[in-house]
Design an enzyme around this catalytic site. Structure first.
Site, mmCIF file in Angstrom:
data_model
loop_
_atom_site.group_PDB
_atom_site.id
_atom_site.type_symbol
_atom_site.label_atom_id
_atom_site.label_comp_id
_atom_site.label_asym_id
_atom_site.label_seq_id
_atom_site.Cartn_x
_atom_site.Cartn_y
_atom_site.Cartn_z
ATOM 1 N N PRO A 251 0.814 -1.218 0.000
ATOM 2 C CG PRO A 251 0.244 -0.781 2.227
ATOM 3 C CD PRO A 251 1.072 -1.697 1.381
ATOM 4 C CD1 TRP A 252 -2.577 4.201 -0.858
ATOM 5 C CD2 TRP A 252 -1.966 5.456 0.900
ATOM 6 N NE1 TRP A 252 -3.711 4.459 -0.114
ATOM 7 C CE2 TRP A 252 -3.361 5.233 0.969
ATOM 8 C CE3 TRP A 252 -1.362 6.227 1.915
ATOM 9 C CZ2 TRP A 252 -4.168 5.736 2.000
ATOM 10 C CZ3 TRP A 252 -2.170 6.715 2.937
ATOM 11 C CH2 TRP A 252 -3.538 6.481 2.977
ATOM 12 C CE LYS B 152 -0.520 -2.905 -7.394
ATOM 13 N NZ LYS B 152 -0.323 -1.453 -7.375
ATOM 14 N N PRO B 153 4.333 -1.934 -6.078
ATOM 15 C CG PRO B 153 5.903 -0.298 -6.613
ATOM 16 C CD PRO B 153 5.250 -1.538 -7.148
ATOM 17 C CB SER B 154 0.556 2.054 -3.454
ATOM 18 O OG SER B 154 -0.457 2.971 -3.827
ATOM 19 C CB SER C 38 -8.447 -1.732 1.627
ATOM 20 O OG SER C 38 -8.612 -2.186 0.306
ATOM 21 C CD GLU D 227 0.049 -8.856 7.932
ATOM 22 O OE1 GLU D 227 -0.713 -8.278 8.728
ATOM 23 O OE2 GLU D 227 0.749 -9.821 8.245
ATOM 24 C CB CYS E 57 -3.008 -0.985 9.273
ATOM 25 S SG CYS E 57 -1.286 -1.368 9.530
ATOM 26 C CD GLU F 129 -8.282 0.933 7.829
ATOM 27 O OE1 GLU F 129 -8.665 0.498 6.718
ATOM 28 O OE2 GLU F 129 -7.196 0.624 8.337
HETATM 29 P P1 NAD Z 1 -5.545 -0.759 -1.239
HETATM 30 O O1 NAD Z 1 -6.148 -2.052 -0.878
HETATM 31 O O2 NAD Z 1 -6.341 0.209 -2.017
HETATM 32 O O3 NAD Z 1 -4.208 -0.988 -2.072
HETATM 33 C C1 NAD Z 1 -3.174 -1.822 -1.586
HETATM 34 C C2 NAD Z 1 -2.469 -2.441 -2.766
HETATM 35 O O4 NAD Z 1 -3.377 -3.352 -3.385
HETATM 36 C C3 NAD Z 1 -2.090 -1.414 -3.846
HETATM 37 O O5 NAD Z 1 -0.847 -1.755 -4.399
HETATM 38 C C4 NAD Z 1 -3.200 -1.580 -4.861
HETATM 39 O O6 NAD Z 1 -2.839 -1.187 -6.161
HETATM 40 C C5 NAD Z 1 -3.475 -3.063 -4.765
HETATM 41 N N1 NAD Z 1 -4.793 -3.462 -5.237
HETATM 42 C C6 NAD Z 1 -5.928 -2.744 -5.214
HETATM 43 N N2 NAD Z 1 -6.924 -3.455 -5.786
HETATM 44 C C7 NAD Z 1 -6.397 -4.647 -6.163
HETATM 45 C C8 NAD Z 1 -6.918 -5.804 -6.822
HETATM 46 N N3 NAD Z 1 -8.179 -5.860 -7.227
HETATM 47 N N4 NAD Z 1 -6.097 -6.849 -7.032
HETATM 48 C C9 NAD Z 1 -4.816 -6.806 -6.623
HETATM 49 N N5 NAD Z 1 -4.261 -5.721 -6.043
HETATM 50 C C10 NAD Z 1 -5.041 -4.661 -5.805
HETATM 51 O O7 NAD Z 1 -5.007 -0.137 0.112
HETATM 52 P P2 NAD Z 1 -4.287 1.274 0.289
HETATM 53 O O8 NAD Z 1 -5.356 2.303 0.230
HETATM 54 O O9 NAD Z 1 -3.103 1.362 -0.591
HETATM 55 O O10 NAD Z 1 -3.715 1.116 1.780
HETATM 56 C C11 NAD Z 1 -4.470 1.361 2.887
HETATM 57 C C12 NAD Z 1 -5.025 0.075 3.466
HETATM 58 O O11 NAD Z 1 -3.960 -0.812 3.778
HETATM 59 C C13 NAD Z 1 -5.733 0.331 4.772
HETATM 60 O O12 NAD Z 1 -6.925 -0.425 4.837
HETATM 61 C C14 NAD Z 1 -4.736 -0.133 5.810
HETATM 62 O O13 NAD Z 1 -5.285 -0.484 7.044
HETATM 63 C C15 NAD Z 1 -4.099 -1.291 5.115
HETATM 64 N N6 NAD Z 1 -2.791 -1.583 5.707
HETATM 65 C C16 NAD Z 1 -2.669 -2.717 6.469
HETATM 66 C C17 NAD Z 1 -1.451 -3.010 7.084
HETATM 67 C C18 NAD Z 1 -1.280 -4.245 7.934
HETATM 68 O O14 NAD Z 1 -0.152 -4.549 8.298
HETATM 69 N N7 NAD Z 1 -2.323 -4.977 8.254
HETATM 70 C C19 NAD Z 1 -0.362 -2.147 6.910
HETATM 71 C C20 NAD Z 1 -0.524 -0.999 6.129
HETATM 72 C C21 NAD Z 1 -1.756 -0.736 5.521
#
Ligand code: NAD
Length: 498
Positions: free
Chosen positions: A168-169, A193-195, A246, A267, A301, A399
């Site tokens: 994620p970002w 894959k980074p965000s 997420s 996660e 998170c 959240e």
């Molecule tokens: P996100 O789910 O939107 O994106 C995370 C990653 O998943 C990105 O690289 C995104 O491009 C990718 N992604 C999105 N849709 C996808 C799909 N359909 N198939 C495969 N990959 C896909 O999350 P975000 O907005 O970047 O990050 C915030 C979220 O991450 C929050 O919910 C936060 O709580 C969670 N987070 C959890 C932890 C942990 O350790 N549990 C740590 C950091 C962040």
């Protein structure tokens, strides 16, 4: 209710966090080289909305090329000794430290991170490589033994193969490092894959370690989740997909992974309750929340976002918390190293967080401090404490992922535990109490992967991190991560004489 108002500290016009010469090559990193992509998109600095760079918009074909490179590299990498891998991981940690300043500045510009957060991310990154280097060498299985007469059993621990890692970002470099270090330590290769919102620090990381790893061992494809992430999740040659993100992305990834029955490591989000009993040191709890609720502008998170405080001390605690929050320094990450709260990562996320606050206020909550957006360019939200939040409302259960802490009250210990557990998430929680028995008994009843007592958001790379329930499964950090990123094999040898 405080009448404190926050203003955004702005940098001098001439101050820029990154110069063009700091940018990494703006290409995917595949099979040991930076590689062109067919499309591009533009990254903006969330502190002022200015363009930083154009980066590759990856395709499913880019993923396929990267996976093929990782499959080939696995053939050799899997047979490296733990010492060989550990030496490389230690060299990576050294490179990260030698380039700490540029990595932190790129992270600050790309994600809107205050410098103190970016610095902490970089030092945590170096440390997880060091930890994983040691862990690779120290990790052993049970010894060989005869469990059937004349048959010796050995348990081998093997890498899984190619891992697809999706991050994620909110901590672009650190969350990637939490995956890369144990994945490599366990002998796997990977495609990461980074965000799409924050790929710069990962491309810089590949630039600075370019000569260390054999080609194909680690590959990076930038781009959207629905394209690059989706292909990683379904790719038949990937043995496991590991996502930090997420809950919705977690569900989609698990579904796509099911066709090939690959392993899934998730996660996901959190909504950490902070249970404050009547016997707690309220000043300690308020100081802990200043950090745990607002670190990284609450885009965390494990953040302590949902206070459940005993009704007899709720007023006193809220007053102490508001005093703490009023002292937070809000500003552009370029406006000084003492800035503690930067902008949110993007306009979309800013709109999401401010709408959450608006709906909570409409639902009957009050802002004891903060309560909405801050004026001027960039995506700034005032550090906010919402009181009078009712159980079951959106603000109490979803959240928000911004600088917002909600306060609810409870009457009995049982009610506190039930309410702490009532949300679908189970990532982290904390308990504040001076009662020794309570400090041992209450954590056992809370359904969260990490429970802190008299502190919150204190992390170490030596101990596991991960959630229960809607926060996913799998463990990052510690020896448990190496366990997740490897498999056991039983080899049995018949040594009976015929
Ligand atoms: P996100 O789910 O939107 O994106 C995370 C990653 O998943 C990105 O690289 C995104 O491009 C990718 N992604 C999105 N849709 C996808 C799909 N359909 N198939 C495969 N990959 C896909 O999350 P975000 O907005 O970047 O990050 C915030 C979220 O991450 C929050 O919910 C936060 O709580 C969670 N987070 C959890 C932890 C942990 O350790 N549990 C740590 C950091 C962040």
């Amino acid at each position: 209710m405080s009448n404190h108002t926050f203003t955004v500290r702005r940098p001098d016009a001439a101050t820029a966090l990154v110069a063009d010469s700091d940018l990494p090559p703006l290409h995917h990193y595949i099979d040991g080289a930076f590689t062109d992509s067919a499309g591009e998109y533009t990254l903006v600095n969330p502190a002022d909305g200015r363009t930083i760079a154009d980066v590759p918009r990856g395709s499913a074909e880019d993923v396929d090329t990267a996976v093929a490179a990782a499959v080939t590299a696995f053939d050799t990498w899997r047979d490296t000794t733990p010492k060989d891998r550990a030496d490389l991981l230690l060299a990576i940690a050294d490179r990260v430290e030698a380039n700490a300043d540029v990595l932190a500045r790129l992270e600050a510009a790309d994600a809107g991170k205050p410098r103190m957060v970016a610095d902490d991310d970089v030092s945590g990154t170096a440390d997880i490589f060091r930890f994983s280097a040691g862990a690779a060498r120290a990790y052993t299985e049970q010894g060989a033994g005869d469990y059937v007469a004349d048959h010796t059993s050995m348990i081998l621990r093997e890498p899984l193969g190619v891992i697809g890692a999706i991050v994620p970002w909110n901590y672009p470099l650190l969350m990637a490092a939490w995956k890369i270090a144990p994945i490599l330590a366990a002998g796997n290769t990977l495609v990461l894959k980074p965000s799409e919102q924050t790929p710069l620090s990962m491309l810089k990381f590949m630039e600075i370690i370019d000569d260390l790893l054999p080609a194909g061992v680690m590959n990076v494809v930038t781009g959207r989740g629905s394209v690059v992430g989706a292909r990683l999740s379904e790719h038949p040659d990937i043995a496991m997909v590991a996502l930090t993100g997420s809950v919705n992305s977690g569900k989609t990834v698990a579904e796509s992974a099911s066709d090939s029955l690959k392993r899934v490591h998730l996660e996901l989000g959190g909504k950490a309750p902070v249970v404050i009993f009547e016997d707690a040191d309220l000043q300690q709890a308020a100081e802990a929340l200043r950090e745990a609720g607002y670190w990284n502008s609450g885009q965390e998170c494990g953040a302590g976002t949902r206070v459940l405080v005993h009704e007899s001390v709720a007023e006193k605690f809220t007053q102490l918390l508001v005093e703490q929050v009023a002292s937070l320094v809000v500003g552009d990450p370029a406006a000084g190293e003492d800035v503690e709260i930067g902008p949110l990562v993007s306009e979309d996320h800013f709109t999401r967080v401010t709408s959450f606050i608006d709906r909570a206020l409409a639902d009957g909550a009050s802002a004891a401090i903060g309560g909405g957006a801050l004026d001027g360019d960039g995506y700034y939200v005032a550090p906010t404490v919402l009181t009078g939040v009712q159980p079951g409302t959106e603000a109490a259960s979803e959240e928000i992922f911004g600088p917002v802490v909600t306060v609810e009250t409870f009457t009995t210990e049982k009610e506190a535990i039930d309410r702490a557990n009532e949300v679908p998430y189970g990532l982290a929680a904390s308990v504040f109490t001076t009662d020794a028995a309570r400090s041992l008994s209450v954590p056992r009843r809370i359904d969260a992967g990490t429970v802190w007592v008299n502190c919150h958001l204190v992390l170490a790379n030596d101990v596991p991190w991960g959630g229960f329930k809607g926060s996913g499964y799998g463990r990052d950090l510690s020896l448990y991560a190496l366990q997740d990123y490897s498999r056991t094999k039983h080899v049995q040898i018949n040594h009976g004489r015929r």
